[in-house]
Scaffold this motif. Structure first.
Motif, short mmCIF file in Angstrom:
data_model
loop_
_atom_site.label_atom_id
_atom_site.label_comp_id
_atom_site.label_asym_id
_atom_site.label_seq_id
_atom_site.Cartn_x
_atom_site.Cartn_y
_atom_site.Cartn_z
N ARG A 47 15.64 33.41 -62.85
CA ARG A 47 16.20 34.09 -64.02
C ARG A 47 17.53 33.46 -64.46
NH1 ARG A 47 19.86 38.04 -64.56
NH2 ARG A 47 19.94 38.34 -62.29
N SER A 48 18.37 33.09 -63.50
CA SER A 48 19.67 32.52 -63.83
C SER A 48 20.11 31.59 -62.71
CB SER A 48 20.71 33.62 -64.07
OG SER A 48 20.90 34.38 -62.88
N GLY A 49 21.22 30.91 -62.95
CA GLY A 49 21.74 30.00 -61.93
C GLY A 49 23.02 29.34 -62.42
N ARG A 50 23.61 28.53 -61.54
CA ARG A 50 24.81 27.79 -61.88
C ARG A 50 24.95 26.60 -60.94
NH1 ARG A 50 30.05 30.98 -59.47
NH2 ARG A 50 29.10 31.73 -57.53
N PHE A 51 25.65 25.56 -61.43
CA PHE A 51 25.89 24.37 -60.62
C PHE A 51 27.16 24.54 -59.79
CE2 PHE A 51 23.28 22.36 -63.99
CZ PHE A 51 22.33 21.75 -63.18
N LEU A 52 27.08 24.07 -58.54
CA LEU A 52 28.22 24.11 -57.63
C LEU A 52 28.44 22.73 -57.05
CD1 LEU A 52 27.39 27.39 -55.66
CD2 LEU A 52 28.94 27.14 -57.62
N ARG A 80 22.58 26.76 -57.60
CA ARG A 80 22.38 28.07 -56.98
C ARG A 80 21.58 28.94 -57.94
NH1 ARG A 80 27.09 30.57 -53.58
NH2 ARG A 80 26.20 28.92 -52.27
N LEU A 81 20.34 29.29 -57.52
CA LEU A 81 19.42 30.05 -58.35
C LEU A 81 19.41 31.51 -57.94
CD1 LEU A 81 16.49 27.47 -58.25
CD2 LEU A 81 18.18 27.77 -60.07
N THR A 82 19.18 32.39 -58.90
CA THR A 82 19.18 33.84 -58.65
C THR A 82 17.92 34.46 -59.21
OG1 THR A 82 21.60 33.84 -58.82
CG2 THR A 82 20.49 35.96 -58.96
N GLY A 99 16.96 31.19 -67.54
CA GLY A 99 15.61 30.68 -67.76
C GLY A 99 15.41 29.30 -67.17
N ILE A 100 15.49 29.19 -65.84
CA ILE A 100 15.49 27.89 -65.17
C ILE A 100 14.11 27.62 -64.56
CG2 ILE A 100 16.55 26.50 -63.35
CD1 ILE A 100 19.03 28.30 -63.64
N PHE A 101 13.64 26.40 -64.78
CA PHE A 101 12.42 25.93 -64.12
C PHE A 101 12.72 24.55 -63.53
CE2 PHE A 101 8.67 23.22 -64.11
CZ PHE A 101 7.80 23.96 -63.32
N ALA A 102 12.34 24.37 -62.25
CA ALA A 102 12.56 23.08 -61.58
C ALA A 102 11.32 22.71 -60.79
CB ALA A 102 13.77 23.17 -60.65
N ARG A 103 11.02 21.42 -60.78
CA ARG A 103 9.90 20.91 -59.98
C ARG A 103 10.41 19.70 -59.21
NH1 ARG A 103 4.01 20.25 -62.38
NH2 ARG A 103 4.11 22.48 -61.90
#
Length: 414
Positions: free
Chosen positions: A196-201, A213-215, A178-182
């Motif tokens: 929907r999902s993501g992770r930090f790299l 990285r967003l999916t 549940g990611i939102f970015a502006r």
């Protein structure tokens, strides 16, 4: 030669002193650390830092706590040793064969001299450096250098141009949902992203930038040269996020307690420093020295308070010894503050209380060691005995009154 200098009696006293001293030392240090540990856990949790930093900060606080725990452990170790000798009548036998208190203090004073060296090294170098490291860790924790986490369910602002909100975090932050970015550019262009999902790299090319990285998401691109916002869908998208710049921590010496002794001497005797700095420096220097020198009096104080009255097992001396050492430490801290403010000379606020404390200890030791039947706190023992008898009598009266009242209530019911 060693066996001649340290007899079997000396080795026996060493064993009696060692275990209570180590036990008291460990207990005092543990109590001081546990009190601070709870507050540090709360601070680290609020700042979102790693739990391991708590133990690093506690390790840096340990030298400061040891400066009080070492004198306390030394005094109680000697006190319990001589109290054991006195209550088992072994002390009377030793004195009957010509071993006076001064001779019996040979081993305790050897232990004292060793601990004086340890404590001197602590205040000379270890405490200032460890205190600086503690302040550095606290600064890095508050500034985010230790890896503060993203608050889940809240908007997080990064570098004043990226707003990030995460609904859920799983697997210790490895899986985000549940990611939102502006992202806002300096020229006013705006990029709104939901996924929907993501992770930090980690970014191998630039350590000051991480990759989110967003999916399965959507990008809304709003630019001044576009008539309407552009909407794009993606299955995978890498969003670079610039990490905030972290201010470098100051050099050691922002606090007088961070200077080692030679630095305090150099600053205190320099004519180029202002009076306020000179007062603070000399106060810190004299406080450290008087705390170390005071340890040489502790064996005498321990013996003076260890010997209970004949046919008595009173432990009042143990209580009085702890109160005296802790109270003297607090008086020294107050004297340091007074001297740092320039209200009094360090010789008046620190060394005068030391001279009075030393005179009191020498008098108490003389009463026990050289006055037949003398007691250092005999009047206090008698007062405590009277108070104890009154309290016991009061409890007996309350118990008797309670029994009569219960008996009367039982008769009324019948």
């Amino acid at each position: 030669m060693f066996k001649t200098f340290l007899t079997a009696t000396d080795r026996y006293i060493f064993r009696l002193v060692l275990m209570p001293m180590l036990g008291t030392l460990a207990l005092a240090a543990s109590l001081l650390i546990l009190d601070k540990m709870l507050r540090l856990f709360e601070v680290v949790a609020n700042e979102g830092g790693p739990i391991g930093v708590v133990f690093q900060m506690l390790a840096n606080l340990l030298p400061e706590y040891m400066s009080l725990a070492i004198p306390l452990g030394l005094m109680l170790g000697i006190l319990f040793a001589f109290r054991t000798l006195a209550t088992t009548s072994e002390l009377d036998v030793m004195r009957a064969v010509g071993l006076g208190y001064t001779r019996l203090l040979r081993v305790p004073y050897l232990i004292t001299l060793a601990l004086v060296v340890v404590n001197f090294m602590l205040v000379y170098f270890v405490q200032p450096v460890s205190r600086y490291d503690y302040q550095r860790l606290a600064f890095e924790l508050s500034s985010g250098a230790l890896g503060a986490s993203i608050d889940v369910g809240e908007f997080n602002t990064i570098q004043d141009k990226t707003a990030l909100r995460i609904e859920e975090s799983e697997d210790n932050g490895r899986v985000l949902k549940g990611i939102f970015a502006r992202v806002t550019d300096p020229d006013g262009d705006m990029l709104s992203i939901s996924a929907r999902s993501g992770r930090f790299l980690a970014n191998a090319d630039d350590m000051n930038t991480i990759i989110l990285r967003l999916t399965d998401g959507t990008i809304i691109q709003d630019q001044a040269n576009l008539n309407a916002p552009r909407v794009l869908s993606f299955s995978s998208y890498d969003l670079p996020i610039d990490l905030p710049e972290i201010e470098a921590f100051r050099d050691r010496g922002g606090d007088q307690r961070e200077y080692i002794l030679p630095q305090l001497l150099r600053i205190g005797w320099s004519e180029r420093v202002d009076e306020a700095t000179r007062n603070e420096t000399m106060a810190s220097l004299n406080f450290r020295l008087v705390e170390v020198v005071m340890m040489l009096l502790l064996p005498l104080l321990a013996v003076a308070l260890a010997i209970p009255p004949k046919r008595s097992s009173s432990a009042l001396g143990v209580f009085v010894s702890i109160v005296m050492v802790v109270a003297y430490h607090k008086i020294n801290q107050y004297g340091e503050d007074v001297a740092a403010l320039g209200l009094a000379s360090p010789f008046l606020s620190l060394w005068l209380p030391f001279a009075l404390f030393a005179a009191l200890i020498l008098w108490m030791y003389w009463r026990v060691a050289y006055v037949p039947g003398g007691q250092a706190i005999g009047w206090l023992e008698r007062f405590a005995a009277i108070v104890a008898k009154k309290i016991v009598a009061l409890f007996r009266l309350m118990r008797l009154t309670g029994r009569k009242e219960l008996k009367r209530m039982a008769q009324d019911h019948t």
